[in-house]
Design a protein around this motif. Structure first.
Motif, PDB file in Angstrom:
ATOM      1  N   LEU A 377       0.953  -1.180  -0.061  1.00  0.00           N
ATOM      2  CA  LEU A 377       0.107  -0.063   0.068  1.00  0.00           C
ATOM      3  C   LEU A 377       1.033   1.241   0.039  1.00  0.00           C
ATOM      4  O   LEU A 377       0.633   2.209  -0.557  1.00  0.00           O
ATOM      5  CB  LEU A 377      -0.881   0.134   1.073  1.00  0.00           C
ATOM      6  CG  LEU A 377      -1.993  -0.979   1.025  1.00  0.00           C
ATOM      7  CD1 LEU A 377      -2.859  -0.873   2.577  1.00  0.00           C
ATOM      8  CD2 LEU A 377      -2.964  -0.773  -0.137  1.00  0.00           C
ATOM      9  N   GLY A 378       2.235   1.147   0.656  1.00  0.00           N
ATOM     10  CA  GLY A 378       3.093   2.326   0.755  1.00  0.00           C
ATOM     11  C   GLY A 378       3.571   2.617  -0.543  1.00  0.00           C
ATOM     12  O   GLY A 378       3.687   3.720  -1.153  1.00  0.00           O
ATOM     13  N   ALA A 379       3.672   1.507  -1.248  1.00  0.00           N
ATOM     14  CA  ALA A 379       4.533   1.762  -2.494  1.00  0.00           C
ATOM     15  C   ALA A 379       3.426   2.248  -3.604  1.00  0.00           C
ATOM     16  O   ALA A 379       3.798   3.185  -4.295  1.00  0.00           O
ATOM     17  CB  ALA A 379       4.997   0.374  -3.104  1.00  0.00           C
ATOM     18  N   ALA A 380       2.301   2.017  -3.442  1.00  0.00           N
ATOM     19  CA  ALA A 380       1.087   2.328  -4.453  1.00  0.00           C
ATOM     20  C   ALA A 380       0.880   3.750  -4.068  1.00  0.00           C
ATOM     21  O   ALA A 380       0.622   4.435  -4.972  1.00  0.00           O
ATOM     22  CB  ALA A 380      -0.010   1.291  -4.390  1.00  0.00           C
ATOM     23  N   PHE A 381       1.058   4.108  -2.776  1.00  0.00           N
ATOM     24  CA  PHE A 381       0.668   5.513  -2.564  1.00  0.00           C
ATOM     25  C   PHE A 381       1.799   6.243  -3.034  1.00  0.00           C
ATOM     26  O   PHE A 381       1.771   7.671  -3.360  1.00  0.00           O
ATOM     27  CB  PHE A 381       0.740   5.759  -0.994  1.00  0.00           C
ATOM     28  CG  PHE A 381       0.319   7.068  -0.619  1.00  0.00           C
ATOM     29  CD1 PHE A 381      -0.926   7.814  -0.837  1.00  0.00           C
ATOM     30  CD2 PHE A 381       1.057   7.630   0.389  1.00  0.00           C
ATOM     31  CE1 PHE A 381      -1.114   8.810  -0.584  1.00  0.00           C
ATOM     32  CE2 PHE A 381       1.000   8.950   0.507  1.00  0.00           C
ATOM     33  CZ  PHE A 381      -0.175   9.621   0.239  1.00  0.00           C
ATOM     34  N   MET A 382       3.180   5.903  -3.045  1.00  0.00           N
ATOM     35  CA  MET A 382       4.446   6.705  -3.695  1.00  0.00           C
ATOM     36  C   MET A 382       4.073   6.743  -5.071  1.00  0.00           C
ATOM     37  O   MET A 382       4.285   7.987  -5.581  1.00  0.00           O
ATOM     38  CB  MET A 382       5.519   5.932  -3.378  1.00  0.00           C
ATOM     39  CG  MET A 382       5.890   5.685  -1.931  1.00  0.00           C
ATOM     40  SD  MET A 382       7.528   4.856  -1.632  1.00  0.00           S
ATOM     41  CE  MET A 382       8.791   5.749  -2.549  1.00  0.00           C
ATOM     42  N   LEU A 383       3.620   5.844  -5.788  1.00  0.00           N
ATOM     43  CA  LEU A 383       3.256   6.111  -7.310  1.00  0.00           C
ATOM     44  C   LEU A 383       2.308   7.218  -7.503  1.00  0.00           C
ATOM     45  O   LEU A 383       2.505   8.033  -8.447  1.00  0.00           O
ATOM     46  CB  LEU A 383       2.854   4.496  -7.936  1.00  0.00           C
ATOM     47  CG  LEU A 383       3.902   3.808  -8.318  1.00  0.00           C
ATOM     48  CD1 LEU A 383       3.343   2.687  -8.674  1.00  0.00           C
ATOM     49  CD2 LEU A 383       4.848   4.297  -9.385  1.00  0.00           C
ATOM     50  N   LEU A 384       1.095   6.784  -6.708  1.00  0.00           N
ATOM     51  CA  LEU A 384       0.125   7.999  -6.613  1.00  0.00           C
ATOM     52  C   LEU A 384       0.354   9.505  -6.524  1.00  0.00           C
ATOM     53  O   LEU A 384       0.309  10.331  -7.191  1.00  0.00           O
ATOM     54  CB  LEU A 384      -0.983   7.676  -5.772  1.00  0.00           C
ATOM     55  CG  LEU A 384      -2.335   8.251  -5.893  1.00  0.00           C
ATOM     56  CD1 LEU A 384      -3.124   8.139  -6.983  1.00  0.00           C
ATOM     57  CD2 LEU A 384      -3.367   7.801  -4.562  1.00  0.00           C
ATOM     58  N   SER A 385       1.239   9.552  -5.421  1.00  0.00           N
ATOM     59  CA  SER A 385       1.787  11.105  -5.100  1.00  0.00           C
ATOM     60  C   SER A 385       2.807  11.360  -6.193  1.00  0.00           C
ATOM     61  O   SER A 385       2.953  12.615  -6.244  1.00  0.00           O
ATOM     62  CB  SER A 385       2.392  10.672  -3.723  1.00  0.00           C
ATOM     63  OG  SER A 385       1.577  10.230  -2.630  1.00  0.00           O
TER      64      SER A 385
END
Length: 519
Positions: A377-385
């Motif tokens: 989830l943290g990695a996905a949020f990094m892409l989104l951000s």
């Protein structure tokens, strides 16, 4: 103190360098630092509630509908009033309206912190939206007048956008720290010292600015803008949560009729509250819509990731916030990095490319939704951000740079309206679909009374609270069912978000071209 800077001075590729007298100095950059206080505060306030929802659910026992309204009412009121407040700021003074909003926001924040019921908290969030609408257009429009050099303004807007996006990501971390050490009301009280500092520093460092030839306050247009926004957003919320109904269709018709009347009125007035002719510029319209859909994706993601980390994976609020910390850093870095990058790449490539990267974050969720890990989830949020940080900076720059400086409040209000409408829709549509899928799939143990069954069947937080009162194995069965139902809803929301963000990327690629975007 009135700004004396020449609003016509700009620096564009191939154009003469802006005279030194018109370039911002230490005072303007200090003013920017002061203006970041309300930006960070409103951005944090928009997302900190997501991490407080589990605690609020246990303390106030809201229904699923009330829980969504706690999140939605704040950006809903903001979206309905931003255009009106932006126009008002142009007329009475942007700094003046900023200070009025700060006093009101601080007062209501203190009242919200001690809300004794769900209804009280919803009402307080609505009042926060009213005063927040005074804060946000003022910050971006003041930047338009503080930084008249195009390159300096682009950097200032990058810092502003990084503060907005970073503040949204910082909300879970701040909320996590406060919720681990204090009660949920502390998430609201944090606004008070920040705004007190703003009230002290803004009169010293931020110059006043306003439209030198303002028209009269148009009460009819204000009413029509509210009658347009509120029914439409409420109808979208209702359709997402309860399906299509006669009431929802009636609200859509009412909103569209009011909107058409509003546009007609603006076109016939010598001094319109909102210059709707701006939307004839494809770059302006494309940038506004790109903003809306980017924020839609960000807020929708935070709505479910906060609950998953705490209620499914069992992390504390603080631990959950720290898992998302890299996304905060990436947002800030991306927003600042695109300033020199856009000198060699076209704005449409930067915005469209950023949105594609954001869509990849949701694709990652889509393929791991059945069993997402905290670090996934943290990695996905990094892409989104990463994608949103880049796209938001350039799209905001296109919006505010395409209008005369004396109309900056109105243009900024449109930008902020898109942002807040995206926040409303992100929660209403994605949150509503998630809630509907959850309610359809969760299995409530037999023997529960009607109240407990309804609570467990509406939200994951409610199921967690009810499970704590049940003996084994009923508690485990309820939690397992609720968590699987919740994750099943995430699959639907992620798929919808991917489609919408990719649509925004295509829209940006098509519209952000020509002088309106490149200058």
């Amino acid at each position: 103190m009135t700004s004396t800077m020449d609003p016509r001075a700009t620096t564009a590729p191939g154009a003469p360098v802006t005279p030194l007298a018109h370039r911002a100095g230490a005072r303007e950059w200090t003013a920017l630092a002061v203006l970041m206080l309300p930006v960070l505060l409103v951005a944090v306030d928009a997302t900190v509630l997501s991490f407080a929802l589990p605690s609020i659910s246990q303390a106030l026992a809201p229904t699923g509908t009330q829980l969504l309204w706690m999140v939605d009412i704040y950006p809903l009121v903001l979206a309905g009033l931003l255009v009106s407040m932006g126009s008002l700021a142009d007329r009475i003074g942007r700094r003046r309206l900023l200070l009025i909003g700060a006093v009101g926001f601080a007062t209501v924040s203190a009242l919200a912190a001690y809300a004794p019921s769900a209804e009280w908290l919803i009402a307080a969030r609505a009042a926060l939206g009213f005063f927040g609408a005074m804060l946000m257009p003022a910050t971006l429009s003041l930047l338009r007048n503080l930084f008249v050099d195009r390159q300096q303004r682009r950097l200032a807007i990058a810092i502003w956008a990084a503060g907005f996006s970073g503040g949204a990501a910082l909300g879970p971390i701040v909320g996590g720290f406060l919720l681990e050490h204090y009660w949920w009301g502390s998430a609201f009280l944090m606004a008070v010292p920040v705004l007190v500092l703003l009230l002290i520093l803004a009169p010293v460092f931020v110059p006043e600015s306003k439209d030198p030839n303002p028209g009269a306050v148009d009460v009819v247009s204000i009413a029509l803008s509210l009658l347009t926004m509120v029914p439409l957003v409420y109808a979208i919320k209702s359709i997402a949560h309860d399906g299509l109904s006669v009431t929802a269709l009636g609200l859509v018709v009412l909103g569209l009729l009011a909107g058409a009347t509003f546009v007609r009125r603006q076109l016939t007035r010598a001094n319109p509250m909102l210059d709707v002719r701006l939307f004839r510029r494809s770059a302006f319209t494309g940038a506004v819509l790109a903003n809306l859909l980017a924020v839609f994706a960000l807020v929708g993601f935070l709505f479910f990731v906060a609950q998953h980390l705490q209620l499914v994976l069992g992390y504390s609020p603080m631990q959950s916030g720290l898992i998302l910390l890299p996304g905060l850093v990436v947002t800030i870095v991306a927003g600042l990095a695109v300033v020199p990058l856009v000198r060699v790449l076209s704005p449409r490539l930067v915005v469209a490319g950023g949105l594609v990267i954001s869509a990849a974050g949701y694709v990652a969720i889509l393929f791991t939704a059945d069993d997402p890990s905290a670090w996934g989830l943290g990695a996905a949020f990094m892409l989104l951000s990463l994608g949103i940080g880049a796209a938001e900076t350039i799209s905001n720059d296109v919006i505010v740079s395409s209008v005369p400086a004396d109309k900056a409040g109105a243009a900024s209000a449109i930008s902020e309206t898109a942002y807040e409408l995206g926040a409303v829709l992100g929660t209403a549509v994605l949150g509503g679909i998630l809630s509907a899928v959850y309610a359809a799939r969760v299995v409530v143990p037999a023997g529960l009374d009607a109240t407990a069954a309804a609570t467990a069947g509406e939200t994951l937080g409610g199921a967690t609270a009810v499970a704590a009162t049940l003996p084994e194995p009923a508690a485990t069965q309820l939690l397992d069912s609720a968590r699987h139902a919740f994750d099943g809803g995430v699959v639907f929301t992620a798929a919808i978000a991917v489609v919408l963000v990719l649509a925004a990327a295509v829209l940006a690629w098509v519209t952000l071209r020509g002088k309106g975007a490149e200058s």
